[in-house]
Design an enzyme around this catalytic site. Structure first.
Site, PDB file in Angstrom:
ATOM      1  N   SER A 163       0.840  -1.189   0.000  1.00  0.00           N
ATOM      2  CA  SER A 163       0.000   0.000   0.000  1.00  0.00           C
ATOM      3  C   SER A 163       0.884   1.252   0.000  1.00  0.00           C
ATOM      4  O   SER A 163       1.763   1.391  -0.848  1.00  0.00           O
ATOM      5  CB  SER A 163      -0.946  -0.034   1.202  1.00  0.00           C
ATOM      6  OG  SER A 163      -1.932   0.949   1.112  1.00  0.00           O
ATOM      7  N   ARG A 234     -11.936   6.624   9.293  1.00  0.00           N
ATOM      8  CA  ARG A 234     -11.459   5.237   9.280  1.00  0.00           C
ATOM      9  C   ARG A 234     -12.516   4.303   8.698  1.00  0.00           C
ATOM     10  O   ARG A 234     -12.185   3.369   7.954  1.00  0.00           O
ATOM     11  CB  ARG A 234     -11.105   4.813  10.702  1.00  0.00           C
ATOM     12  CG  ARG A 234     -10.641   3.368  10.832  1.00  0.00           C
ATOM     13  CD  ARG A 234      -9.371   3.122  10.041  1.00  0.00           C
ATOM     14  NE  ARG A 234      -8.817   1.795  10.319  1.00  0.00           N
ATOM     15  CZ  ARG A 234      -7.758   1.301   9.720  1.00  0.00           C
ATOM     16  NH1 ARG A 234      -7.120   2.003   8.805  1.00  0.00           N
ATOM     17  NH2 ARG A 234      -7.321   0.079  10.020  1.00  0.00           N
ATOM     18  N   ASP A 329      -8.433  -6.100  -5.472  1.00  0.00           N
ATOM     19  CA  ASP A 329      -8.028  -4.820  -4.875  1.00  0.00           C
ATOM     20  C   ASP A 329      -8.500  -3.685  -5.786  1.00  0.00           C
ATOM     21  O   ASP A 329      -7.894  -3.393  -6.799  1.00  0.00           O
ATOM     22  CB  ASP A 329      -6.504  -4.785  -4.723  1.00  0.00           C
ATOM     23  CG  ASP A 329      -5.994  -3.508  -4.060  1.00  0.00           C
ATOM     24  OD1 ASP A 329      -6.810  -2.605  -3.773  1.00  0.00           O
ATOM     25  OD2 ASP A 329      -4.771  -3.414  -3.846  1.00  0.00           O
ATOM     26  N   HIS A 362      -7.947  -5.009  -1.022  1.00  0.00           N
ATOM     27  CA  HIS A 362      -6.656  -4.363  -0.755  1.00  0.00           C
ATOM     28  C   HIS A 362      -5.952  -4.982   0.448  1.00  0.00           C
ATOM     29  O   HIS A 362      -4.726  -5.104   0.468  1.00  0.00           O
ATOM     30  CB  HIS A 362      -6.893  -2.871  -0.530  1.00  0.00           C
ATOM     31  CG  HIS A 362      -5.631  -2.084  -0.355  1.00  0.00           C
ATOM     32  ND1 HIS A 362      -4.651  -2.031  -1.320  1.00  0.00           N
ATOM     33  CD2 HIS A 362      -5.179  -1.320   0.687  1.00  0.00           C
ATOM     34  CE1 HIS A 362      -3.656  -1.260  -0.900  1.00  0.00           C
ATOM     35  NE2 HIS A 362      -3.941  -0.829   0.319  1.00  0.00           N
ATOM     36  N   ASP A 363      -6.705  -5.394   1.445  1.00  0.00           N
ATOM     37  CA  ASP A 363      -6.109  -5.966   2.660  1.00  0.00           C
ATOM     38  C   ASP A 363      -5.441  -7.314   2.431  1.00  0.00           C
ATOM     39  O   ASP A 363      -4.798  -7.842   3.349  1.00  0.00           O
ATOM     40  CB  ASP A 363      -7.182  -6.121   3.744  1.00  0.00           C
ATOM     41  CG  ASP A 363      -7.316  -4.883   4.612  1.00  0.00           C
ATOM     42  OD1 ASP A 363      -6.528  -3.940   4.405  1.00  0.00           O
ATOM     43  OD2 ASP A 363      -8.206  -4.850   5.471  1.00  0.00           O
TER      44      ASP A 363
END
Length: 395
Positions: A163, A234, A329, A362-363
């Site tokens: 990232s 967040r 992602d 993405h994680d």
């Protein structure tokens, strides 16, 4: 510093965060891209494994937006949560601490021990707040280079990150071509898309409109912090880190602690409760001003704005490049990784590209996946072998 005593197999054991003050001699300063300078600059970092005699086995790990220097192990025996990349760093893992000396530092502008907006401004004795100078990804790499120099390591075996950490790793390859042998860029991008900049803008706005933001001056005992704005930022960001399929498989439309709808504005669905938890827990460990500064640094990152700059930047790159992406992602889409790979190929750089399947969006770069982990392991082993048996073609 770490000890593996009473630790499970594969763990680096109990680790300690260390701190160093750089640019503290009264003569040198950390020069930032915005034109400002900082001195002294405190850096928090952790190390795992042992530096070999010729100092050729060091790997720098660059963390993502909300990461810290605590990448592996535990700080004490009762610590329930290990470092953020613990499944990748340790004996027998991709970043094998029986082979490599692994370093991770908290980024410039951070809130976990490295100088940032919550640090005391030496000229006023008060926290910087929004008086902290604007920073860039290049500034973060510049401070890391200062740390590596302080540790007496002339050349890193690799710089790796996912990232935003991948952006920093790329910056290393561009700015310090002779200081690293390899560069590993995971789930990252050579520049943020307009959509990504938009997400960051919404997150910053959520923080800055919080009634307790107070122009960034919210430090001190009994001073309310902009926790609602930071939690909302967040929550918005966390949605972008996950894929639709991943969210569906994990939550679907299941209800949370109820058998029927509330017919109100309660958190009816499990996914709502999950996001609320992510937001509320985040505010206990992160500074709102740091979130502003780091997302802005990501927005500014664009090392290849035009063909002429691209040629100039890539001409000096000597590192072996490994670029990894994940098919779900959508925050940093695979097309962004391919854009970077294409530029590297056009300029005849040594680059390997791999895409992996994952439902985690993405994680995925943080999570166990056998093929992904084996790819990292193989690449790093090969680089390590070449330090032991260099060839004429080795850069």
């Amino acid at each position: 510093m770490n000890t593996a005593e009473s630790s499970p197999p594969g763990s680096v054991g109990i680790v300690q965060t260390r701190y160093v003050e750089l640019f503290s001699d009264g003569r040198s300063t950390l020069r930032l891209d915005c034109g400002a300078t900082l001195a002294p600059v405190r850096v928090a970092f952790e190390t795992y494994g042992t530096l070999n005699a010729d100092k050729s086995n060091a790997i720098l790990i660059c963390h993502a937006l909300s990461g810290t220097a605590h990448a592996a192990g535990r700080h004490h025996a009762d610590d329930r949560k290990p470092g953020w990349w613990d499944n990748f760093i340790g004996p027998g893992k991709p970043f094998d601490t029986e082979r490599f000396f692994v370093i991770c530092s908290n980024n410039l502008g951070g809130c976990d021990g490295t100088t940032g907006p919550s640090s005391l401004d030496p000229t006023t004795g008060k926290p910087f707040g929004l008086r902290f100078p604007m920073i860039t990804i290049a500034d973060m790499a510049r401070l890391q280079k200062g740390l590596i120099d302080h540790l007496g390591i002339p050349r890193l075996l690799a710089v790796a990150g996912g990232s935003m950490g991948g952006m920093i790793a790329l910056q290393w390859a561009l700015d310090y071509p002779n200081a690293l042998r390899a560069c590993v860029i995971i789930a990252s991008t050579p520049r943020l898309s307009a959509q990504n900049i938009a997400f960051n803008a919404v997150a910053r706005q959520a923080i800055m409109v919080d009634p307790n933001f107070n122009g960034g001056d919210y430090y001190g005992e009994n001073v309310p912090r902009p926790v609602n704005g930071l939690a909302l930022a967040r929550m918005v960001a966390h949605i972008t880190y996950l894929s639709e399929k991943g969210l569906h498989e994990k939550f679907g439309r299941q209800l949370q602690d109820r058998r029927e709808l509330s017919f109100g504005f309660e958190r009816d669905f499990a996914v709502e409760s999950y996001l609320h938890y992510q937001g509320s827990s985040f505010v206990n460990k992160f500074d709102a001003n740091t979130y502003l500064y780091i997302t802005k640094a990501m927005d500014y990152f664009d090392p290849f704005p035009d063909p002429e700059t691209t040629a100039k930047q890539l001409h000096k790159v000597a590192a072996r490049m490994l670029v990894i992406s994940f098919d779900t992602d959508w925050r940093f889409d695979t097309s962004r990784s391919k854009e970077l790979v294409k530029m590297l190929n056009w300029h005849q750089k040594n680059v390997t590209f791999e895409q992996f399947r994952s439902i985690h969006g993405h994680d995925a770069f943080l999570l166990d996946d056998p093929l992904y982990m084996e790819s990292l392991t193989s690449f790093l082993k090969r680089m390590h072998m070449e330090t032991r048996h260099p060839t004429q073609s080795d850069p």
